[in-house]
Design an enzyme around this catalytic site. Structure first.
Site, PDB file in Angstrom:
ATOM      1  N   GLN B 127       3.073   4.034   7.785  1.00  0.00           N
ATOM      2  CA  GLN B 127       2.402   3.732   6.417  1.00  0.00           C
ATOM      3  C   GLN B 127       1.626   2.454   6.546  1.00  0.00           C
ATOM      4  O   GLN B 127       2.449   1.390   6.966  1.00  0.00           O
ATOM      5  CB  GLN B 127       3.233   3.730   5.489  1.00  0.00           C
ATOM      6  CG  GLN B 127       2.645   3.426   4.130  1.00  0.00           C
ATOM      7  CD  GLN B 127       3.560   2.914   2.979  1.00  0.00           C
ATOM      8  OE1 GLN B 127       4.893   2.449   3.752  1.00  0.00           O
ATOM      9  NE2 GLN B 127       3.311   2.941   1.922  1.00  0.00           N
ATOM     10  N   SER B 130       1.005  -2.879   3.774  1.00  0.00           N
ATOM     11  CA  SER B 130       0.997  -4.017   3.938  1.00  0.00           C
ATOM     12  C   SER B 130       0.360  -5.078   5.036  1.00  0.00           C
ATOM     13  O   SER B 130       0.023  -4.663   5.890  1.00  0.00           O
ATOM     14  CB  SER B 130       2.514  -4.690   4.187  1.00  0.00           C
ATOM     15  OG  SER B 130       3.432  -4.427   3.197  1.00  0.00           O
ATOM     16  N   GLU B 243       8.418   9.160  -5.633  1.00  0.00           N
ATOM     17  CA  GLU B 243       9.706   9.117  -5.190  1.00  0.00           C
ATOM     18  C   GLU B 243      10.876   8.944  -6.194  1.00  0.00           C
ATOM     19  O   GLU B 243      11.838   9.343  -5.949  1.00  0.00           O
ATOM     20  CB  GLU B 243       9.922   7.455  -4.263  1.00  0.00           C
ATOM     21  CG  GLU B 243       9.154   7.542  -2.900  1.00  0.00           C
ATOM     22  CD  GLU B 243       9.096   6.094  -2.461  1.00  0.00           C
ATOM     23  OE1 GLU B 243      10.002   5.864  -1.825  1.00  0.00           O
ATOM     24  OE2 GLU B 243       8.182   5.265  -2.912  1.00  0.00           O
ATOM     25  N   GLU B 383      11.637  -7.670  -8.130  1.00  0.00           N
ATOM     26  CA  GLU B 383      11.140  -8.725  -8.898  1.00  0.00           C
ATOM     27  C   GLU B 383      10.061  -7.765  -9.441  1.00  0.00           C
ATOM     28  O   GLU B 383       9.705  -7.858 -10.794  1.00  0.00           O
ATOM     29  CB  GLU B 383      10.626  -9.714  -8.351  1.00  0.00           C
ATOM     30  CG  GLU B 383      11.619 -10.899  -7.944  1.00  0.00           C
ATOM     31  CD  GLU B 383      12.553 -10.307  -6.702  1.00  0.00           C
ATOM     32  OE1 GLU B 383      12.102  -9.550  -5.882  1.00  0.00           O
ATOM     33  OE2 GLU B 383      13.569 -10.890  -6.359  1.00  0.00           O
TER      34      GLU B 383
END
Lengths: 371, 396
Positions: B127, B130, B243, B383
């Site tokens: 994947q 990022s 998910e 977060e």
């Protein structure tokens, strides 16, 4: 599994919520506390008329034969109102009476609202260990003679009867040898002190110094009272957790609403990420506790090792989460959270008291390590 | 009607899965994968082939796309049993991420070209989301794809790309326009082609799982685009929400709890088994309580098939990842001195002697504890999840 509610359950929950909204304003609660009364007699009669006192009792005892799930849903809804009435302690004692047998029409009288038996089991030294009973009952000419003390009897000041655990044989933490006795609250020789608890409810501390009881006061088999006691304490814990869940949920959403309107530094508190994350943690603790209560309900019917284990896990979960949510609600409210007259402080005090009952979460964790 | 009982049909299904695993999971493969080390791609592919023969290589897909059509409860049972038996993890990138995107948004041509070989274990996915300046903040992606005839030409840099060095295909989220909502596109790219340079990054365990992927005029046909150009952000979000109930990693956490107990029973401390130490035993019990609550929260999320209840995806992600970290940390602690020995993944995988002595359960424990530090970072850092809970559940 299906976590949805039936039509009857939706009606039950809606009714209880409406009742709380219409009758349980916190100013009224404070007035009731200040007046010194142990419970609202008029409200108790309303509970009876609404069928709530009969809900989980079997039909043959004048009950509605509802499930533990029904019961937990009702108590959760009432828990949001921080009721002072001993619905949970009385329901638990009634289930113990049904299991023990021999109490005649007393369960039916509970369903009608005329009798309020409560369990008098914990002792100053028992620390939540179910089988730890030092109080003793000995055969006497009249029947039985009771000696010992019972501490933190929930609902004790409003009770009409106490269902007292006492040893008729064995040593203080033995499984065998515990018997259950029914003691009328107005027994002349009963040493009873009503005690205001830290959450504003009123409990009782009982002392028996050679209290004489007739033969018929023994409920169930002599020295074989543990199953009924276990059943009663299981219902007590289930009810207290459901109440705690209602209070946690109330604290969560009240705090959410507060931070939306309270302004500091020129903006709503809800715009600060630290505040958002504090609330997110409260939400997670509340929903995990709800999940644990559902898990407990999934194994609740019938005495089993898995129920005992899940009761201990629920005790640990609610102890930790309840304290966290209550304390966090005070923190996010700031100064108003510290005020006696405000709901959030009341909820926190209740959750703290519940956390430390029956030996607290450490006792429960200890039980989980024992296999 | 509220029904909290377990479905007897599910227990029959569990027995069926167990019997299948007993007959079909090669013992040597189970040995390699039972420890904390990660499945090699060759084990994953071989296991996919074995499952495919039974029609089980896509447990979470609908039947019409070659999946099993299992209920969520059945999928959870299958996961639990496979994890407990030591089966290698399946290709999650393919099964839970790009696969569902292809059968939901892809063209018939794309489905026909990609899904069948994947189900046969012939494609390994990575994947590529990022970038050096875009972690949880995917809106800052800079890798750009430009249309040139029937191809996209891609230039840029991806990082933290797990398994890229073993992948045959990579699905990239790339920039085709400006902004977040309409500026990103999802493209499938053949991983073995000129223009793609894959540089290993040794991870915190000193193992090679992470990579930097440099794309220099890499070409991929327009036919390899998933859905529409500019809609990639929406697809990425759907994929992460896909998910949901599985984010709590219930099978993995259950397995780690069992391993923790095994280690605590098998490790002596001050002359007695560690599990008899009341302080340590209480910490295990605390973690178990968390697991018991989390498992029921996951069941609640799974049973909400019509999505009418609150979304617990972020709850499960936060608490599931925190629990796996806590359990693996406790495992390292329980190992005592052996928790400080650096064991070798290669030796474990090859069945060769370890460079450090220790009990059979020691190798892989520290490695897994280190690797799981990523679980609170990937898929949207915790977060971010807490902020999502504030927005979605609390409506702040």
């Amino acid at each position: 599994m299906d976590f949805g509610l039936s039509e009857e359950q939706v009606l039950l929950v809606d009714g209880a919520r409406r009742y709380v909204e219409q009758t349980s304003d916190y100013e009224a609660r404070r007035k009731a506390v200040d007046s010194g009364e142990a419970y609202g007699a008029a409200r108790w009669q309303q509970f009876a008329e609404l069928g709530w006192l009969a809900l989980a009792l079997p039909e043959r005892h004048g009950g509605l034969g509802g499930s533990a799930v029904d019961y937990a849903l009702l108590v959760e809804a009432l828990g949001a109102g921080l009721m002072l009435e001993p619905l949970v302690p009385v329901a638990a004692a009634a289930m113990a009476l049904v299991t023990a047998g021999g109490a005649g029409d007393l369960p039916s009288a509970v369903a009608e609202g005329s009798a309020r038996p409560v369990l008098a089991h914990g002792e100053p030294g028992s620390g939540g260990l179910l089988t730890f009973v030092e109080s003793r009952a000995e055969r006497s000419a009249a029947g039985w003679r009771l000696t010992g003390a019972k501490s933190l009897v929930l609902g004790g000041a409003a009770a009409t009867h106490y269902l007292v655990s006492a040893r008729t044989s064995g040593d203080k933490a033995d499984d065998a040898g515990i018997s259950l006795f029914l003691v009328p609250a107005d027994h002349a020789a009963l040493g009873r002190r009503d005690v205001r608890l830290t959450d504003d409810s009123v409990g009782a501390h009982l002392a028996f110094t050679g209290l004489d009881l007739p033969d018929a006061a023994l409920l169930g088999p002599e020295s074989g009272g543990l199953p009924a006691l276990r059943e009663g304490m299981a219902w007590l814990q289930l009810g207290l957790h459901a109440e705690a869940l209602g209070a946690m949920d109330k604290a969560l959403w009240t705090t959410r609403d507060y931070v939306r309107t309270r302004r500091q530094f020129g903006t709503e508190l809800s715009t600060f990420q630290a505040v958002q994350h504090g609330l997110a943690d409260m939400a997670m603790e509340t929903e995990l506790s709800r999940s644990m209560l559902l898990r407990l309900l999934s194994v609740f019917d019938g005495d089993s090792a898995e129920r005992d284990r899940t009761l201990a896990a629920a005790k640990a979960q609610f102890g930790r989460s309840g304290f966290f949510v209550g304390a966090q609600a005070v923190q996010l409210h700031g100064g108003i959270g510290m005020a006696d007259e405000y709901l959030i402080g009341m909820i926190f005090k209740r959750l703290l008291l519940l956390r430390n009952l029956h030996g607290g979460p450490d006792m429960a964790l200890g039980q989980l390590t024992q296999d | 009607m509220t029904d909290l009982s377990r479905d007897p049909a599910d227990e029959r299904f569990r027995n069926e899965v167990r019997a299948f695993l007993e007959d079909n999971l090669p013992p040597e493969m189970a040995r390699r994968n039972r420890q904390g080390y990660h499945a090699s791609r060759s084990d994953t592919r071989e296991w996919t082939r074995i499952l495919h023969a039974r029609g089980w290589s896509a447990p979470n897909w609908p039947v019409e796309h070659g999946g099993t059509g299992w209920t969520l409860a059945q999928q959870a049972i299958f996961d639990e049993e496979c994890t407990a038996a030591g089966a290698p993890l399946l290709d999650i990138f393919g099964l839970s991420m790009v696969g569902p995107l292809i059968y939901t948004y892809g063209t018939d041509d794309l489905k026909a070209r990609i899904l069948p070989p994947f189900l046969r274990g012939e494609i390994s996915w990575a994947q590529g989301f990022s970038e050096p300046n875009a972690g949880s903040d995917l809106g800052s992606l800079q890798t750009r794809a430009v249309l040139d005839g029937d191809d996209y030409v891609i230039n840029g840099r991806k990082i933290w790309t797990s398994g890229a060095h073993e992948a045959t295909m990579i699905f990239f989220l790339v920039r085709t326009g400006e902004g977040t909502r309409n500026g990103l596109t999802m493209l499938i790219v053949d991983a073995r082609q000129p223009g793609i340079a894959i540089r290993p990054i040794d991870d915190i365990r000193k193992e090679h799982s992470l990579n930097e992927v440099i794309l220099d005029d890499v070409r991929t046909p327009v036919a390899n685009r998933i859905g529409e150009e500019g809609k990639g952000w929406g697809y990425a979000k759907a994929l992460l929400e896909n998910e949901r109930a599985f984010a709590a990693e219930i099978p993995r956490n259950r397995n780690h709890l069992a391993l923790l107990r095994r280690i605590a029973r098998g490790t002596m401390r001050a002359g007695r088994p560690l599990i008899e130490d009341p302080v340590f035993a209480a910490r295990i019990a605390e973690a178990e309580v968390e697991f018991m609550a989390l498992e029921f929260l996951a069941l609640r999320a799974m049973s909400d098939t019509d999505g009418s209840g609150p979304s617990f995806g972020s709850f499960l992600k936060v608490r599931g990842s925190e629990l796996v970290q806590r359990l693996t940390q406790l495992q390292v602690e329980a190992l005592g001195d052996h928790g400080a020995y650096l064991y070798s993944e290669q030796a474990h995988m090859a069945g060769q002697p370890q460079p450090a002595p220790g009990p059979e359960f020691a190798p892989g424990v520290w490695s897994e504890a280190m690797y799981r530090r990523a679980s609170s970072i990937y898929g949207g850092a915790n977060e971010i999840q807490r902020t999502l809970i504030a927005k979605q559940y609390l409506d702040l």
